[in-house]
Design an enzyme around this catalytic site. Sequence first.
Site, PDB file in Angstrom:
ATOM      1  N   ARG A 130       0.603  -0.943  -0.125  1.00  0.00           N
ATOM      2  CA  ARG A 130      -0.307   0.207  -0.104  1.00  0.00           C
ATOM      3  C   ARG A 130       1.187   0.930   0.078  1.00  0.00           C
ATOM      4  NH1 ARG A 130       2.678   1.901   3.506  1.00  0.00           N
ATOM      5  NH2 ARG A 130       0.908   3.191   3.574  1.00  0.00           N
TER       6      ARG A 130
ATOM      7  N   ALA B 290       1.097   4.996  -2.238  1.00  0.00           N
ATOM      8  CA  ALA B 290       1.014   5.242  -3.731  1.00  0.00           C
ATOM      9  C   ALA B 290       1.994   5.231  -4.304  1.00  0.00           C
ATOM     10  CB  ALA B 290       0.328   6.858  -3.802  1.00  0.00           C
TER      11      ALA B 290
ATOM     12  N   ARG C 284      -7.695   0.137  -6.400  1.00  0.00           N
ATOM     13  CA  ARG C 284      -7.966   0.795  -5.507  1.00  0.00           C
ATOM     14  C   ARG C 284      -8.065   2.253  -6.044  1.00  0.00           C
ATOM     15  NH1 ARG C 284      -4.557   1.229   0.019  1.00  0.00           N
ATOM     16  NH2 ARG C 284      -6.316   2.327   0.370  1.00  0.00           N
TER      17      ARG C 284
ATOM     18  N   GLN D 126      -1.426   2.351  10.203  1.00  0.00           N
ATOM     19  CA  GLN D 126      -0.767   2.461   9.327  1.00  0.00           C
ATOM     20  C   GLN D 126       1.211   3.476  10.206  1.00  0.00           C
ATOM     21  OE1 GLN D 126      -3.031   3.205   7.905  1.00  0.00           O
ATOM     22  NE2 GLN D 126      -3.281   2.561   5.494  1.00  0.00           N
TER      23      GLN D 126
ATOM     24  N   ASP E  72      -1.500  10.845  -2.117  1.00  0.00           N
ATOM     25  CA  ASP E  72      -2.087  10.059  -2.928  1.00  0.00           C
ATOM     26  C   ASP E  72      -2.990  10.212  -4.296  1.00  0.00           C
ATOM     27  OD1 ASP E  72      -2.952   8.488   0.107  1.00  0.00           O
ATOM     28  OD2 ASP E  72      -1.803   7.393  -1.050  1.00  0.00           O
TER      29      ASP E  72
ATOM     30  N   ASN F 145      -5.440  12.624   0.909  1.00  0.00           N
ATOM     31  CA  ASN F 145      -3.874  11.953   1.456  1.00  0.00           C
ATOM     32  C   ASN F 145      -4.579  10.615   2.890  1.00  0.00           C
ATOM     33  OD1 ASN F 145      -1.493  11.025   1.886  1.00  0.00           O
ATOM     34  ND2 ASN F 145      -1.521  11.868   3.527  1.00  0.00           N
ATOM     35  N   LYS F 146      -4.578  10.189   3.396  1.00  0.00           N
ATOM     36  CA  LYS F 146      -4.752   9.250   4.300  1.00  0.00           C
ATOM     37  C   LYS F 146      -5.778  10.465   5.464  1.00  0.00           C
ATOM     38  CE  LYS F 146      -4.498   6.216   4.867  1.00  0.00           C
ATOM     39  NZ  LYS F 146      -5.878   5.156   3.821  1.00  0.00           N
TER      40      LYS F 146
HETATM   41  O1  MRU Z   1      -4.331   3.015   2.331  1.00  0.00           O
HETATM   42  P1  MRU Z   1      -2.922   3.625   1.578  1.00  0.00           P
HETATM   43  O2  MRU Z   1      -1.834   2.735   3.181  1.00  0.00           O
HETATM   44  O3  MRU Z   1      -2.329   3.526   0.976  1.00  0.00           O
HETATM   45  O4  MRU Z   1      -2.721   4.798   2.489  1.00  0.00           O
HETATM   46  C1  MRU Z   1      -1.103   5.894   2.158  1.00  0.00           C
HETATM   47  C2  MRU Z   1      -1.299   7.099   2.154  1.00  0.00           C
HETATM   48  O5  MRU Z   1      -1.928   7.798   2.684  1.00  0.00           O
HETATM   49  C3  MRU Z   1       0.507   7.823   2.254  1.00  0.00           C
HETATM   50  O6  MRU Z   1       0.739   8.526   3.151  1.00  0.00           O
HETATM   51  C4  MRU Z   1       0.556   8.048   0.679  1.00  0.00           C
HETATM   52  O7  MRU Z   1       0.318   6.855   0.440  1.00  0.00           O
HETATM   53  C5  MRU Z   1       1.269   8.862   0.533  1.00  0.00           C
HETATM   54  S1  MRU Z   1       3.048   8.088   0.620  1.00  0.00           S
HETATM   55  C6  MRU Z   1       3.966   7.472  -0.119  1.00  0.00           C
END
Ligand code: MRU
Length: 353
Positions: free
Chosen positions: A55, A57, A98, A203, A244, A254-255
């Site tokens: 997981r 991006a 995704r 995470q 993302d 982002n998350k």
């Molecule tokens: O759901 P995930 O774990 O894939 O989400 C990841 C994130 O939100 C990261 O902060 C994002 O990909 C940027 S970091 C490379």
Amino acid sequence: MKVNVNGEQQDYRTVWMEGSEVCMIDQPKLPHRFEIYRSKDYRETTDAIKNMIVRGAPAIGATAAYGMVQAALEFSGNDMEEFSNLIHEAAATLTSARPTAYDLFHAVDEIESKLRKAKSVSEALELARKAAKEYADKSAERCKKIGEAGEKFIKENSRILTHCNAGALACVDYGTALSPIRLAKYNGKEPFVFVDETRPRCQGSRLTSWELIQEEIDHSIIVDNAAGHFMQKGEIDIVIVGADRIAKNGDIANKIGTYEKAVLAKENGIPFYVAAPESTFDRRCATGADIAIEERGEDEVLSMFGIDENGNPVSIKISPGNSKARNPAFDVTPAKYITGIITENGILTYSHD
Ligand code: MRU
């Protein structure tokens, strides 16, 4: 990235290819076990992305690029039209894994458009392997440069807040938000990191903390609700997060929880930086409102996942049996809250009206 395996320091990337297998660090097993997951074909690779074995991006972009190689390797005929159809089907399958992280679409598009130039199936096969390896190498290089561009924002003993995991595990190597922090550590600045635990998948507490331990970077895990408290107390100097997908106007997805950290940072006069490679910028997306936000299953919210005393994975229900849940995996932070976007080509700023 440095990984301590059974007391021995080893170098790993998050994802790579061996023969026809895509190999990836099995992230749901961390921080308790370090194992490699191997997917045998592009369908398994799609499932690995969907189920978050890999997981982040840039990491899922590189994984999908290797998935495209697996699709090409499945073909046994000579007909270029049939080959193109198979590749197109694989591209659709991989990108269905995704919806939010743009790198996934960027990677698959790049490999597919390179394959379209091949004149024969054998040429295409050779091209696919080369293109996917180049994609992953370039992705790692981009993150390394993000580190070099962003390190200047980290002063001696800076206290940095980060959200989710935007480290090497979320990329091919180095990380986005963690890349400047790693470099600051190598340069002797002794940064301190506040790690948001990042419910529901945690995470931060599972992956970011694990990476920081590998690099011997001092840190504390905090619950997601504690960031405002530490900002108000003057204990956080700077916020750095990943992204993302980035829209044309500088809004970023982002998350989930990133948006509220950005608002809190502005309220408390703390610089808020986003670190992301060019592969995360979606030029066809005008504003954050156009970004598709993934909504994941209720179970991630209603239960907690971990290991029992024997090291076996367990899921514990933490809510009433008949409660429902909502689980958006990402949110959008408007450009006006972002001090700058750290890219491999330098710092981008957007108008803050
Ligand atoms: O759901 P995930 O774990 O894939 O989400 C990841 C994130 O939100 C990261 O902060 C994002 O990909 C940027 S970091 C490379």
